[in-house]
Design a protein around this motif. Structure first.
Motif, short mmCIF file in Angstrom:
data_model
loop_
_atom_site.label_atom_id
_atom_site.label_comp_id
_atom_site.label_asym_id
_atom_site.label_seq_id
_atom_site.Cartn_x
_atom_site.Cartn_y
_atom_site.Cartn_z
N PHE A 325 -31.13 45.86 71.30
CA PHE A 325 -30.07 45.68 70.05
C PHE A 325 -30.73 43.97 69.58
O PHE A 325 -29.59 43.30 69.19
N ASP A 326 -31.54 43.91 69.30
CA ASP A 326 -32.71 42.38 69.32
C ASP A 326 -32.48 42.92 68.01
O ASP A 326 -32.68 41.41 67.24
N THR A 327 -32.03 43.60 67.61
CA THR A 327 -31.99 43.82 65.82
C THR A 327 -30.42 43.89 65.40
O THR A 327 -29.43 44.84 66.20
N GLU A 328 -30.14 43.16 63.85
CA GLU A 328 -29.51 44.02 63.25
C GLU A 328 -28.44 46.05 63.12
O GLU A 328 -29.60 46.36 62.50
N PHE A 329 -27.47 46.30 64.21
CA PHE A 329 -27.57 47.67 64.21
C PHE A 329 -26.64 48.17 62.69
O PHE A 329 -27.16 49.39 62.27
N LYS A 341 -33.37 56.14 54.52
CA LYS A 341 -35.02 55.29 54.38
C LYS A 341 -35.34 55.26 56.37
O LYS A 341 -34.62 54.96 57.45
N TRP A 342 -36.64 55.56 56.57
CA TRP A 342 -37.25 54.79 57.71
C TRP A 342 -36.70 52.84 57.90
O TRP A 342 -36.52 52.04 56.99
N PRO A 343 -36.19 52.84 58.67
CA PRO A 343 -35.54 51.33 59.29
C PRO A 343 -36.61 50.09 59.01
O PRO A 343 -37.91 50.63 60.21
N GLU A 344 -36.04 49.08 58.69
CA GLU A 344 -37.14 48.48 59.18
C GLU A 344 -37.43 47.42 59.86
O GLU A 344 -38.95 47.52 60.99
N LYS A 345 -36.61 46.99 61.03
CA LYS A 345 -36.65 46.47 62.37
C LYS A 345 -35.30 47.34 62.96
O LYS A 345 -34.29 47.19 63.52
N PRO A 346 -35.62 48.83 63.81
CA PRO A 346 -34.58 49.38 64.35
C PRO A 346 -33.98 48.80 65.29
O PRO A 346 -35.93 48.38 66.29
N LEU A 347 -33.10 49.21 65.76
CA LEU A 347 -32.26 49.38 67.54
C LEU A 347 -33.94 50.40 68.05
O LEU A 347 -34.02 51.40 67.54
N PHE A 348 -33.76 49.92 69.19
CA PHE A 348 -34.14 51.15 69.89
C PHE A 348 -33.98 51.67 71.80
O PHE A 348 -33.50 50.49 71.89
N TYR A 349 -34.68 52.61 72.42
CA TYR A 349 -33.43 52.09 73.77
C TYR A 349 -35.66 53.13 74.37
O TYR A 349 -36.20 53.72 73.69
N ALA A 350 -35.73 53.07 75.37
CA ALA A 350 -36.75 53.00 76.68
C ALA A 350 -36.58 53.51 77.73
O ALA A 350 -34.97 53.04 78.66
N SER A 351 -36.34 54.40 78.68
CA SER A 351 -36.65 54.78 79.61
C SER A 351 -36.97 55.26 80.57
O SER A 351 -38.25 55.52 79.73
N PHE A 352 -37.29 54.60 81.51
CA PHE A 352 -37.63 54.84 82.40
C PHE A 352 -37.68 55.70 84.15
O PHE A 352 -37.82 54.65 84.79
N PRO A 353 -37.77 56.50 83.91
CA PRO A 353 -36.76 57.37 85.10
C PRO A 353 -38.13 56.76 86.06
O PRO A 353 -36.96 57.02 87.45
N THR A 393 -43.38 48.38 70.40
CA THR A 393 -44.02 47.88 71.18
C THR A 393 -43.96 46.43 71.39
O THR A 393 -44.02 45.60 72.66
N GLU A 394 -44.89 46.20 70.49
CA GLU A 394 -44.56 44.79 70.45
C GLU A 394 -43.81 44.38 71.20
O GLU A 394 -43.91 42.96 71.15
N ARG A 395 -43.02 44.51 69.56
CA ARG A 395 -41.63 44.09 70.31
C ARG A 395 -40.88 43.75 71.74
O ARG A 395 -40.39 42.59 72.33
N PHE A 396 -41.50 45.14 72.21
CA PHE A 396 -41.19 45.07 73.59
C PHE A 396 -42.10 44.56 74.47
O PHE A 396 -41.30 43.91 75.53
N GLU A 397 -42.50 44.19 74.20
CA GLU A 397 -43.68 43.33 75.29
C GLU A 397 -43.40 41.48 74.68
O GLU A 397 -43.21 40.89 75.87
N GLN A 398 -42.77 41.35 73.60
CA GLN A 398 -41.86 40.05 73.60
C GLN A 398 -40.98 39.77 74.21
O GLN A 398 -41.08 39.06 75.04
N LEU A 399 -40.08 41.00 73.88
CA LEU A 399 -38.76 40.65 74.43
C LEU A 399 -38.73 40.88 76.04
O LEU A 399 -38.21 40.46 76.93
N THR A 400 -39.30 41.97 76.71
CA THR A 400 -40.08 41.64 78.39
C THR A 400 -41.05 41.12 79.02
O THR A 400 -41.02 40.66 80.39
#
Length: 486
Positions: A325-329, A341-353, A393-400
């Motif tokens: 949730f690092d962007t505006e919902f 339309k396709w979002p410019e900077k979407p929220l996203f969810y990741a699952s690592f079961p 994935t670029e955002r994921f790498e920066q955030l985590t």
């Protein structure tokens, strides 16, 4: 002689209905379009990795317990459940996340650290949410959506204001911290609508979240499908895959048969657990209950761009379920609902079961599922998918604070075109109709066909709505209506 029932599709609602109907003495056959059962809850297995293609969250365990109890069973007869702790994690910025514990006292402490006095407000909010849960899940959601009178009870009359205010208003009335607001508004996203459009009565989703917790069936959500299939077969249900139903035959306003793979299958009752809009295209136009204009006017829940990714190492600084949730919902939501339309900077969810389940990935490796909510019906190309995979994935790498792009063994994607191709999904939606006030209960498409006798519908486009537990309940509702008719 037993009445025969043909069920189109094998999702949760169809499987649930098949079990109830077989138990009630009907001769039941399920026709599934794909080569495996489960509808949208299928599974991808590849190179020792296992991914749930569809639902990944196990909420409302009591609904599953109630279903199996109706057959003298319990979930543990079929699969093993683990309660997740943390239930999930929410990222707000680089190395800045909040883990949601598996119990209320610890959740209250998390809130109090974020905003002094918020724990007291949350406790009061959840007291009301629990009462709403008891009213909704133990009573209202099991009603067939035939009349507005189903919603009018002594209890709901007292709560009428909660149907005309919103979750957003309710949440933000007392809690001012933006991070906490987003955490509290998150559960209603499972209903497929914006918090600003969702009635505050649906706060029962917050009780489902904080009060009942988040669970994981060992092996993934597909274990629940396998359990329901086992039960259905034990009860005498016949299941056939690779069955493409091409037509529903009606004579003098009464359903007579379906045509699947060119073969006519006669039936006393036809029940569709497939996409409602698609099912009606199998009828002559005069027998359709809803026009194209009707469907086009409805507010649909989002579609999704999904990635199933195998990693050759363990991923750090994330939980089994992790929200970004690092962007505006509100900006992202406008791109879904207001101006598709396709979002410019979407929220996203990741699952690592594989964080909690060693059966879904080889030792020392990780299975990852990434999901971006998007508007249904928008353009879907390989180039667009790749662009968004690289972006998140670029955002994921920066955030985590780690690299993952060089550790990918393989990845597969699923998006709008796949929802249409595999599930005949209207505009490629993933979750059905949004649960807003004007699309709630008796205002949703009817379970009983308006124009064809002995034709019924079940699943996320009718009552009670989107999600796995509501789909199971939908199967119970329709089976009761069929039983009453015969």
């Amino acid at each position: 002689m037993k009445k025969t029932i043909t069920i189109i599709g094998s999702g949760f609602s169809a499987l649930a209905a098949s079990c109830y109907l077989a138990k009630d003495g009907f001769d039941v056959i399920i026709l599934e379009k794909n080569n495996t059962v489960g509808g949208r809850a299928r599974q991808l297995s590849k190179q020792g990795f296992t991914f749930d293609i569809g639902p990944t969250w196990y909420w409302m365990p009591d609904v599953f317990e109630k279903f199996f109890a109706d057959f003298g069973k319990i979930p543990s007869d079929y699969y093993h459940l683990d309660k997740l702790n943390p239930a999930y994690e929410v990222y707000f910025g680089k190395a800045d996340s909040v883990q949601i514990p598996d119990n209320l006292p610890d959740i209250f402490n998390i809130f109090e650290k974020e905003e002094e006095g918020s724990a007291k407000h949350l406790e009061s909010f959840l007291d009301n949410a629990k009462h709403n849960y008891d009213v909704a899940i133990k009573d209202l959601v099991y009603r067939p959506g035939i009349s507005i009178t189903e919603l009018i009870t002594p209890v709901t009359i007292k709560k009428v204001n909660q149907f005309f205010s919103t979750i957003r208003t309710s949440v933000r009335k007392k809690i001012k911290n933006n991070r906490l607001q987003q955490i509290m508004e998150f559960p209603v996203l499972f209903l497929g609508a914006k918090p600003s459009n969702t009635p505050s009565f649906y706060s029962f989703m917050n009780y489902a979240d904080f009060g009942l917790g988040t669970w994981h069936p060992k092996g993934g959500m597909y274990e629940v499908v396998k359990a329901m299939v086992t039960l259905a077969v034990e009860l005498g249900v016949k299941i056939e895959t690779n069955q493409n139903v091409e037509k529903i035959n009606v004579e003098n306003g009464v359903v007579k048969s379906v045509v699947s793979n060119g073969i006519t299958i006669e039936s006393d009752v036809v029940l569709s657990g497939a996409d409602y809009h698609h099912t009606e295209t199998l009828l002559e136009e005069k027998y359709r209950g809803y026009s194209e204009k009707f469907w086009d006017s409805k507010i649909f829940a989002p579609s999704s761009l999904l990635f199933y990714v195998a990693f050759d190492k363990k991923i750090e600084n994330v939980s089994h379920h992790t929200l970004f949730f690092d962007t505006e919902f509100d900006v992202h939501a406008k791109d879904i609902y207001d101006n598709p339309k396709w979002p410019e900077k979407p929220l996203f969810y990741a699952s690592f079961p594989s964080k909690t389940d060693e059966t879904v990935a080889p030792k020392g490796q990780e299975a990852g599922i990434f999901l971006i909510p998007i508007a249904p019906g928008i353009e879907d190309t390989p180039e667009i998918r790749e662009h968004y995979f690289k972006s998140i994935t670029e955002r994921f790498e920066q955030l985590t604070n780690q690299t993952i792009s060089e550790n990918i063994i393989f990845k597969e994607s699923f998006c709008v075109k796949d929802f249409v191709k595999d599930y005949n999904s209207y505009k490629g939606n993933a979750y059905g109709l949004a649960n807003i006030l004007t699309q709630t209960a008796f205002l949703r498409p009817k379970i009983i066909s308006k124009k064809v006798k002995n034709l019924f519908f079940t699943g996320q486009l009718t009552v009670p709505g989107p999600g796995v537990p509501p789909s199971i309940i939908s199967g119970k509702i329709v089976s009761d209506l069929i039983k009453k008719q015969f």
